[in-house]
Scaffold this motif. Structure first.
Motif, PDB file in Angstrom:
ATOM      1  N   VAL A 103       0.880  -1.160   0.000  1.00  0.00           N
ATOM      2  CA  VAL A 103       0.000   0.000   0.000  1.00  0.00           C
ATOM      3  C   VAL A 103       0.920   1.213   0.000  1.00  0.00           C
ATOM      4  CG1 VAL A 103      -1.844   1.238   1.189  1.00  0.00           C
ATOM      5  CG2 VAL A 103      -1.722  -1.264   1.355  1.00  0.00           C
ATOM      6  N   GLU A 104       0.837   2.004  -1.063  1.00  0.00           N
ATOM      7  CA  GLU A 104       1.637   3.218  -1.201  1.00  0.00           C
ATOM      8  C   GLU A 104       0.677   4.376  -1.395  1.00  0.00           C
ATOM      9  OE1 GLU A 104       4.161   2.331  -4.538  1.00  0.00           O
ATOM     10  OE2 GLU A 104       5.454   1.025  -3.335  1.00  0.00           O
ATOM     11  N   GLY A 105       0.509   5.185  -0.354  1.00  0.00           N
ATOM     12  CA  GLY A 105      -0.513   6.225  -0.405  1.00  0.00           C
ATOM     13  C   GLY A 105      -1.864   5.561  -0.517  1.00  0.00           C
ATOM     14  N   GLU A 106      -2.614   5.911  -1.549  1.00  0.00           N
ATOM     15  CA  GLU A 106      -3.936   5.317  -1.743  1.00  0.00           C
ATOM     16  C   GLU A 106      -3.904   4.098  -2.670  1.00  0.00           C
ATOM     17  OE1 GLU A 106      -6.708   7.546  -4.252  1.00  0.00           O
ATOM     18  OE2 GLU A 106      -5.018   8.752  -4.911  1.00  0.00           O
ATOM     19  N   THR A 107      -2.706   3.718  -3.131  1.00  0.00           N
ATOM     20  CA  THR A 107      -2.575   2.715  -4.179  1.00  0.00           C
ATOM     21  C   THR A 107      -2.207   1.338  -3.628  1.00  0.00           C
ATOM     22  OG1 THR A 107      -1.816   4.479  -5.644  1.00  0.00           O
ATOM     23  CG2 THR A 107      -1.418   2.221  -6.365  1.00  0.00           C
ATOM     24  N   LEU A 134      -9.003  -1.199   7.736  1.00  0.00           N
ATOM     25  CA  LEU A 134      -7.876  -1.047   8.651  1.00  0.00           C
ATOM     26  C   LEU A 134      -6.654  -0.396   8.005  1.00  0.00           C
ATOM     27  CD1 LEU A 134      -8.156  -4.506  10.391  1.00  0.00           C
ATOM     28  CD2 LEU A 134      -8.946  -2.288  11.244  1.00  0.00           C
ATOM     29  N   LEU A 135      -6.528  -0.485   6.695  1.00  0.00           N
ATOM     30  CA  LEU A 135      -5.322   0.006   6.035  1.00  0.00           C
ATOM     31  C   LEU A 135      -5.106   1.514   6.208  1.00  0.00           C
ATOM     32  CD1 LEU A 135      -5.303  -2.218   2.825  1.00  0.00           C
ATOM     33  CD2 LEU A 135      -4.096  -2.577   4.996  1.00  0.00           C
ATOM     34  N   PRO A 136      -6.113   2.374   6.010  1.00  0.00           N
ATOM     35  CA  PRO A 136      -5.871   3.809   6.232  1.00  0.00           C
ATOM     36  C   PRO A 136      -5.483   4.125   7.677  1.00  0.00           C
ATOM     37  CG  PRO A 136      -7.857   3.495   4.941  1.00  0.00           C
ATOM     38  CD  PRO A 136      -7.443   2.136   5.433  1.00  0.00           C
ATOM     39  N   ALA A 137      -6.062   3.411   8.629  1.00  0.00           N
ATOM     40  CA  ALA A 137      -5.700   3.643  10.032  1.00  0.00           C
ATOM     41  C   ALA A 137      -4.269   3.195  10.298  1.00  0.00           C
ATOM     42  CB  ALA A 137      -6.664   2.903  10.951  1.00  0.00           C
ATOM     43  N   LYS A 138      -3.871   2.082   9.718  1.00  0.00           N
ATOM     44  CA  LYS A 138      -2.520   1.551   9.908  1.00  0.00           C
ATOM     45  C   LYS A 138      -1.476   2.452   9.252  1.00  0.00           C
ATOM     46  CE  LYS A 138      -0.388  -2.096  11.617  1.00  0.00           C
ATOM     47  NZ  LYS A 138      -0.366  -2.388  13.027  1.00  0.00           N
ATOM     48  N   GLN A 139      -1.862   3.216   8.213  1.00  0.00           N
ATOM     49  CA  GLN A 139      -0.934   4.122   7.540  1.00  0.00           C
ATOM     50  C   GLN A 139      -0.596   5.343   8.386  1.00  0.00           C
ATOM     51  OE1 GLN A 139      -3.208   4.647   3.785  1.00  0.00           O
ATOM     52  NE2 GLN A 139      -1.199   4.338   2.863  1.00  0.00           N
ATOM     53  N   ARG A 140      -1.455   5.710   9.304  1.00  0.00           N
ATOM     54  CA  ARG A 140      -1.283   6.963  10.038  1.00  0.00           C
ATOM     55  C   ARG A 140      -0.455   6.789  11.304  1.00  0.00           C
ATOM     56  NH1 ARG A 140      -4.931   7.676   6.502  1.00  0.00           N
ATOM     57  NH2 ARG A 140      -5.660   9.731   5.897  1.00  0.00           N
ATOM     58  N   MET A 141       0.139   7.898  11.742  1.00  0.00           N
ATOM     59  CA  MET A 141       0.882   7.903  13.000  1.00  0.00           C
ATOM     60  C   MET A 141      -0.113   7.653  14.137  1.00  0.00           C
ATOM     61  SD  MET A 141       3.809   8.780  11.818  1.00  0.00           S
ATOM     62  CE  MET A 141       3.599   8.590  10.059  1.00  0.00           C
ATOM     63  N   ILE A 186      -3.881  -0.188  17.179  1.00  0.00           N
ATOM     64  CA  ILE A 186      -3.562  -0.167  15.753  1.00  0.00           C
ATOM     65  C   ILE A 186      -2.039  -0.132  15.547  1.00  0.00           C
ATOM     66  CG2 ILE A 186      -3.583   2.309  15.223  1.00  0.00           C
ATOM     67  CD1 ILE A 186      -5.433  -0.285  13.136  1.00  0.00           C
ATOM     68  N   SER A 187      -1.285   0.331  16.553  1.00  0.00           N
ATOM     69  CA  SER A 187       0.177   0.330  16.484  1.00  0.00           C
ATOM     70  C   SER A 187       0.762  -1.044  16.770  1.00  0.00           C
ATOM     71  CB  SER A 187       0.762   1.316  17.498  1.00  0.00           C
ATOM     72  OG  SER A 187       0.329   2.618  17.234  1.00  0.00           O
ATOM     73  N   THR A 188       0.081  -1.845  17.566  1.00  0.00           N
ATOM     74  CA  THR A 188       0.662  -3.102  18.041  1.00  0.00           C
ATOM     75  C   THR A 188       0.078  -4.356  17.396  1.00  0.00           C
ATOM     76  OG1 THR A 188      -0.914  -3.185  19.877  1.00  0.00           O
ATOM     77  CG2 THR A 188       1.203  -2.103  20.292  1.00  0.00           C
ATOM     78  N   ASP A 189      -1.196  -4.338  17.042  1.00  0.00           N
ATOM     79  CA  ASP A 189      -1.838  -5.524  16.475  1.00  0.00           C
ATOM     80  C   ASP A 189      -1.617  -5.523  14.970  1.00  0.00           C
ATOM     81  OD1 ASP A 189      -2.676  -5.418  19.078  1.00  0.00           O
ATOM     82  OD2 ASP A 189      -4.766  -5.880  18.655  1.00  0.00           O
ATOM     83  N   ALA A 190      -1.037  -6.603  14.453  1.00  0.00           N
ATOM     84  CA  ALA A 190      -0.604  -6.587  13.055  1.00  0.00           C
ATOM     85  C   ALA A 190      -1.305  -7.610  12.177  1.00  0.00           C
ATOM     86  CB  ALA A 190       0.901  -6.802  12.984  1.00  0.00           C
ATOM     87  N   GLU A 191      -2.062  -8.540  12.746  1.00  0.00           N
ATOM     88  CA  GLU A 191      -2.662  -9.581  11.918  1.00  0.00           C
ATOM     89  C   GLU A 191      -4.178  -9.474  11.877  1.00  0.00           C
ATOM     90  OE1 GLU A 191      -1.301 -13.567  12.562  1.00  0.00           O
ATOM     91  OE2 GLU A 191       0.792 -12.998  12.223  1.00  0.00           O
TER      92      GLU A 191
END
Length: 125
Positions: free
Chosen positions: A38-42, A62-69, A76-81
């Motif tokens: 996932v690169e930006g919106e792509t 979940l992807l947009p949330a995972k992209q953000r600080m 969302i910082s710790t759970d990865a699966e």
């Protein structure tokens, strides 16, 4: 475009989403190690990579949330699966944060008075 909008922006993480089974049996078409970026919106897929659209529906919110600080203690910082949505399937998808990418507000906004060159056209300019 408004004065100074090029300097205003935000960071997003690029992500790698990889299929992991860890010995579990998949019901759906999940191949251990298959991945996309996932690169930006792509979403970027290697040739031949396939992802179940049902699994993708579980991942997409979940992807947009995972992209953000996020705070280091936020889940969302710790759970990865993320599990495949089929309750009988052993497929999981590991989301890994990669490098950060800078986006300007002017390159990503829909507000006409604040628009600049769209981010996907900036490199070709």
């Amino acid at each position: 475009m408004q004065e100074g909008t090029e300097s205003r922006g935000f960071w997003l993480y690029d992500l790698k989403v990889e299929t992991v089974l860890d010995g579990r049996t998949p019901v759906c078409r999940h191949i251990e190690g298959e991945s996309f970026l996932v690169e930006g919106e792509t979403l970027v897929f290697e040739p031949g990579t396939r992802v179940s659209m049902y699994a993708l529906t579980a991942l997409m919110p979940l992807l947009p949330a995972k992209q953000r600080m996020t705070d280091p203690n936020d889940w969302i910082s710790t759970d990865a699966e993320v599990a495949c949505p089929d309750p009988h399937c052993g497929g999981r998808f590991r989301i890994t944060r990669l490098d950060k990418r800078w986006f300007t507000h002017a390159a990503t906004t829909g507000q006409p008075e604040a628009r600049g060159t769209p981010y996907w056209q900036e490199d070709s300019a």
